[in-house]
Write a protein that holds these residues in place. Structure first.
Motif, PDB file in Angstrom:
ATOM      1  N   TYR A   1       0.699  -1.260  -0.068  1.00 16.21           N
ATOM      2  CA  TYR A   1       0.039   0.044  -0.011  1.00 16.21           C
ATOM      3  C   TYR A   1       0.805   1.186  -0.021  1.00 16.21           C
ATOM      4  CZ  TYR A   1      -3.584  -3.381   1.215  1.00 16.21           C
ATOM      5  OH  TYR A   1      -4.487  -4.455   1.038  1.00 16.21           O
ATOM      6  N   SER A   2       0.699   2.023  -1.088  1.00 12.35           N
ATOM      7  CA  SER A   2       1.629   3.235  -1.238  1.00 12.35           C
ATOM      8  C   SER A   2       0.565   4.387  -1.368  1.00 12.35           C
ATOM      9  CB  SER A   2       2.546   3.363  -2.445  1.00 12.35           C
ATOM     10  OG  SER A   2       1.840   2.892  -3.617  1.00 12.35           O
ATOM     11  N   LYS A   3      -0.548   4.144  -1.510  1.00 13.73           N
ATOM     12  CA  LYS A   3      -1.462   5.408  -1.566  1.00 13.73           C
ATOM     13  C   LYS A   3      -2.608   5.171  -0.609  1.00 13.73           C
ATOM     14  CE  LYS A   3      -0.924   5.106  -6.559  1.00 13.73           C
ATOM     15  NZ  LYS A   3      -1.562   5.017  -8.034  1.00 13.73           N
TER      16      LYS A   3
ATOM     17  N   PRO B   1       5.988   8.838   2.958  1.00 11.78           N
ATOM     18  CA  PRO B   1       6.221   7.679   2.175  1.00 11.78           C
ATOM     19  C   PRO B   1       5.034   7.168   1.356  1.00 11.78           C
ATOM     20  CG  PRO B   1       6.448   6.899   4.340  1.00 11.78           C
ATOM     21  CD  PRO B   1       6.297   8.575   4.300  1.00 11.78           C
ATOM     22  N   PHE B   2       3.754   7.921   1.667  1.00  9.10           N
ATOM     23  CA  PHE B   2       2.469   7.644   1.085  1.00  9.10           C
ATOM     24  C   PHE B   2       1.931   8.657   0.250  1.00  9.10           C
ATOM     25  CE2 PHE B   2       2.951   5.722   5.383  1.00  9.10           C
ATOM     26  CZ  PHE B   2       2.859   4.403   5.056  1.00  9.10           C
ATOM     27  N   GLU B   3       1.248   8.347  -0.798  1.00  7.71           N
ATOM     28  CA  GLU B   3       0.603   9.326  -1.735  1.00  7.71           C
ATOM     29  C   GLU B   3      -0.701   9.531  -1.177  1.00  7.71           C
ATOM     30  OE1 GLU B   3      -0.396   9.871  -6.595  1.00  7.71           O
ATOM     31  OE2 GLU B   3       0.788   8.243  -5.776  1.00  7.71           O
ATOM     32  N   LEU B   4      -1.555  10.723  -0.968  1.00  5.59           N
ATOM     33  CA  LEU B   4      -2.834  10.860  -0.791  1.00  5.59           C
ATOM     34  C   LEU B   4      -3.407  10.812  -2.237  1.00  5.59           C
ATOM     35  CD1 LEU B   4      -2.950  13.541   1.952  1.00  5.59           C
ATOM     36  CD2 LEU B   4      -3.308  11.104   2.061  1.00  5.59           C
TER      37      LEU B   4
ATOM     38  N   ASN C   1      -3.173  -0.877  -4.935  1.00  2.00           N
ATOM     39  CA  ASN C   1      -2.178  -0.420  -3.797  1.00  2.00           C
ATOM     40  C   ASN C   1      -2.799   0.517  -3.241  1.00  2.00           C
ATOM     41  OD1 ASN C   1      -0.236  -0.750  -6.736  1.00  2.00           O
ATOM     42  ND2 ASN C   1      -0.085  -2.258  -5.238  1.00  2.00           N
ATOM     43  N   THR C   2      -3.895   0.694  -2.824  1.00  2.00           N
ATOM     44  CA  THR C   2      -4.451   1.876  -2.088  1.00  2.00           C
ATOM     45  C   THR C   2      -5.230   1.312  -0.808  1.00  2.00           C
ATOM     46  OG1 THR C   2      -4.866   3.117  -4.064  1.00  2.00           O
ATOM     47  CG2 THR C   2      -6.121   3.843  -2.026  1.00  2.00           C
ATOM     48  N   LEU C   3      -5.034   1.935   0.300  1.00  2.00           N
ATOM     49  CA  LEU C   3      -5.797   1.851   1.624  1.00  2.00           C
ATOM     50  C   LEU C   3      -6.971   2.982   1.595  1.00  2.00           C
ATOM     51  CD1 LEU C   3      -3.132   1.291   4.297  1.00  2.00           C
ATOM     52  CD2 LEU C   3      -4.950  -0.298   3.646  1.00  2.00           C
ATOM     53  N   ILE C   4      -8.044   2.452   1.679  1.00  2.00           N
ATOM     54  CA  ILE C   4      -9.329   3.422   2.070  1.00  2.00           C
ATOM     55  C   ILE C   4      -9.235   3.455   3.566  1.00  2.00           C
ATOM     56  CG2 ILE C   4     -11.655   3.514   2.001  1.00  2.00           C
ATOM     57  CD1 ILE C   4     -11.737   1.953  -0.538  1.00  2.00           C
ATOM     58  N   ILE C   5      -9.439   4.735   3.939  1.00  2.00           N
ATOM     59  CA  ILE C   5      -9.342   5.088   5.553  1.00  2.00           C
ATOM     60  C   ILE C   5     -10.672   5.700   5.850  1.00  2.00           C
ATOM     61  CG2 ILE C   5      -7.985   6.046   7.440  1.00  2.00           C
ATOM     62  CD1 ILE C   5      -5.516   6.006   5.668  1.00  2.00           C
TER      63      ILE C   5
END
Length: 237
Positions: free
Chosen positions: A64-66, A125-128, A135-139
């Motif tokens: 997860y980079s995004k 280190p993370f892209e919004l 490669n995305t985490l939903i928060i």
């Protein structure tokens, strides 16, 4: 009215932990037959940077980079066992209330987004991102169970009479987060914090209280970022 969407029972059992303080040692998932586990298979994290955290075992966090933060929800909701502060109509005034108006809740939601954008900047280190993808985490986040130490300033009798109200703290709020894989929708982690304003006696005004909100948001966002960085690093070991 109670908002149960962000009140999983496993989160509120120990919700009165304070955000103030730091974890000792690296964050690790509990193991063995006595490990505290949620109904959806999440395991409690010991020494979490956040007050109460649960995560799914064997997640490859490095993929997860995004990060996609959904618009946060800020409400006046409380758990079912909450007892509202008693209002003395004689000293507090006929219109005194501890519930924030919708305009204030909307302002708090907007400030949360601004704080997240500031903390997760180009040096991190993370892209919004603004939509879910690979490669995305939903928060999903929520700010709720807001407990003020005095009725809101404009509702107090002292506000109209030029009087002053002093309290030891502006109050506290609960910040909740649910992390999901953007492609599968699987819940990967949950976190909860009760965050407090400054612990010092001072005049209770909208200006000071708003400063506390910004401080709490930044502290939470930094702890959350550091928790993600730590999870990412541990995956690579």
């Amino acid at each position: 009215m109670r908002n149960r969407q962000f009140y999983p029972a496993i989160l509120v059992t120990s919700i009165l932990f304070s955000l103030i303080g730091c974890a000792s040692g690296p964050a690790t998932l509990q193991q063995g037959p006595d490990a505290e586990t949620t109904k959806d298979g999440l395991v409690k994290v010991d020494n979490s940077k956040l007050a109460l955290s649960y995560a799914r075992p064997n997640v490859n966090w490095q993929q997860y980079s995004k990060l996609y933060f959904k618009p946060t929800k800020v409400t006046n909701d409380h758990p079912d066992d909450y007892r509202a502060p008693k209002i003395d109509r004689q000293s507090d005034g006929l219109n005194a209330t501890y519930d924030l108006p919708q305009a204030s809740l909307d302002k708090m939601a907007l400030q949360f987004s601004k704080t997240v954008a500031d903390v997760f900047n180009s040096e991190q280190p993370f892209e919004l991102v603004t939509q879910a993808g690979p490669n995305t985490l939903i928060i999903e986040t929520a700010v709720t169970d807001i407990r003020l130490t005095a009725p809101i300033e404009k509702s107090r009798r002292s506000f109209n009479s030029s009087g002053k109200t002093y309290t030891q703290s502006s109050g506290s709020m609960v910040l909740l987060a649910v992390l999901k894989d953007a492609e599968s929708g699987e819940v990967l982690a949950k976190a909860a914090d009760r965050a407090m304003g400054f612990d010092q006696w001072r005049q209770n005004t909208q200006v000071f209280n708003w400063g506390d909100v910004k401080t709490v948001y930044r502290r939470w966002a930094n702890d959350f970022k550091n928790a993600l960085i730590e999870a990412n690093a541990q995956t690579g070991n």
